[in-house]
Design an enzyme around this catalytic site. Structure first.
Site, mmCIF file in Angstrom:
data_model
loop_
_atom_site.group_PDB
_atom_site.id
_atom_site.type_symbol
_atom_site.label_atom_id
_atom_site.label_comp_id
_atom_site.label_asym_id
_atom_site.label_seq_id
_atom_site.Cartn_x
_atom_site.Cartn_y
_atom_site.Cartn_z
ATOM 1 N N LYS A 54 93.609 -28.815 42.627
ATOM 2 C CA LYS A 54 94.789 -27.951 42.584
ATOM 3 C C LYS A 54 94.431 -26.600 41.954
ATOM 4 C CE LYS A 54 97.650 -32.031 42.502
ATOM 5 N NZ LYS A 54 98.218 -33.119 41.694
ATOM 6 N N GLN A 98 100.222 -33.941 35.639
ATOM 7 C CA GLN A 98 99.512 -34.897 36.493
ATOM 8 C C GLN A 98 99.891 -36.329 36.119
ATOM 9 O OE1 GLN A 98 97.487 -34.044 39.155
ATOM 10 N NE2 GLN A 98 97.563 -36.242 39.594
ATOM 11 N N ASP A 121 106.547 -29.980 41.635
ATOM 12 C CA ASP A 121 106.344 -31.321 42.209
ATOM 13 C C ASP A 121 107.659 -31.878 42.777
ATOM 14 O OD1 ASP A 121 103.944 -32.528 42.517
ATOM 15 O OD2 ASP A 121 103.853 -33.431 40.513
#
Ligand code: NAD
Length: 286
Positions: A54, A98, A121
């Protein structure tokens, strides 16, 4: 029939190129770069790989990118304080924590701590509620990537029967809603579904998001179906999906490979969400 293999790597690269262009146009107008922070807790090897990717891809398209790494034994308070500090930073548009977090940390509370406008997200309850009610908001990246793959093949889900295998907050539930929004008739299957083979056999579109290698068998696939394989499983050191790809490709019309299908699209959608968050915060009219 032999399926068209949907090249997620190529479509993700095209998506990133378009994002890079939009960022270059911003900086050309002396506007700031979008900023993404990844927050990694502990040193799980798979999570490190995901975060590294990412970071790399966000830098490559001209974003400001930074990472916060917290110790595996950090407290919930420290994690939330880190998130809140990034909420307040004007140069950061996207905050990605994460998952999974190490045992003892509360994932839901961490997600709730993220400013919904920076929740790239799409997991904050505000954004999930927006998805459920058909309002604008950050959409979860993996389902958004699946929808983009369908679109890139010119496939219209309207009136088609979509069967989603898996009902997670991350993939199964949101993609079911997205399919519904595109006028598909949707069935959601899960670990208690009585006859998975029969359900999948009726599907024009199959979305497999379980985490069980080759759970979806080739002979279940309706001829001509669009098969989106979200699963990532490591078997004998190789990555495989949730679909028996070789057998399914004999019957499907389209199928996404693992690796190189849905995975690259997930990261591309994260970058797109970050740029969109930046444009919205700056009041751009695009
Ligand atoms: P999860 O563990 O949260 O959910 C799995 C779901 O599968 C559950 O809803 C469960 O009911 C269902 N299930 C379990 N056994 C089943 C069975 N026998 N039949 C039918 N359904 C069954 O997983 P998740 O977070 O949704 O991830 C699913 C898979 O997708 C994993 O392999 C994960 O690594 C992968 N994934 C890939 C990406 C990507 O970018 N490609 C992103 C997220 C997740």
């Amino acid at each position: 029939m032999v399926a068209e293999i949907v090249d997620g790597k190529k479509i993700a690269a095209q998506t990133r190129a378009a994002l890079a262009q939009r960022i270059a146009e911003r900086t050309g107008r002396a506007e700031r770069r979008p900023g993404l922070v990844t927050i990694l807790v502990g040193d799980d090897p798979a999570s490190k790989v995901y975060v590294g990717r990412k970071q790399r891809e966000s830098k490559e398209i001209g974003m400001h990118s930074e990472s916060a790494v917290l110790a595996v034994d950090c407290t919930q308070k420290e994690l939330v304080a880190t998130i809140v500090a990034y909420n307040q930073r004007p140069d950061i548009d996207g905050i990605l924590v994460q998952m999974p977090l190490p045992k003892g940390l509360d994932e839901d509370a961490a997600i709730r701590a993220i400013d919904p406008c920076k929740d790239v997200d799409g997991l904050h309850p505000m954004n999930q509620g927006a998805l459920f009610t058909g309002k604008p908001g950050m959409r979860p990246c993996t389902p958004a990537g699946c929808m983009r793959l369908l679109e890139s093949c010119g496939y219209d889900p309207a009136g088609k029967h979509a069967v989603v295998v898996g009902r997670s907050r991350l993939v199964g539930k949101p993609i079911a809603i997205m399919m519904l929004d595109r006028h598909a008739t949707v069935t959601i299957c899960h670990s208690r579904t009585a006859d998975l083979a029969a359900e999948v056999g009726r599907a024009d579109i199959v979305i497999a998001a379980v985490g069980s290698p080759a759970l979806v068998r080739g002979e279940w696939i309706k001829p001509g179906a669009f098969v989106l394989d979200v699963g990532i499983n490591r078997v004998d050191g190789k990555l495989v999906g949730d679909v028996d790809t070789a057998a399914a490709a004999e019957r499907a019309g389209w199928i996404t490979p693992v690796p190189g299908g849905v995975g690259p699209m997930t990261v591309a959608m994260l970058l797109e969400n970050t740029l969109t968050a930046c444009e919205l915060r700056d009041g751009d009219q695009r």
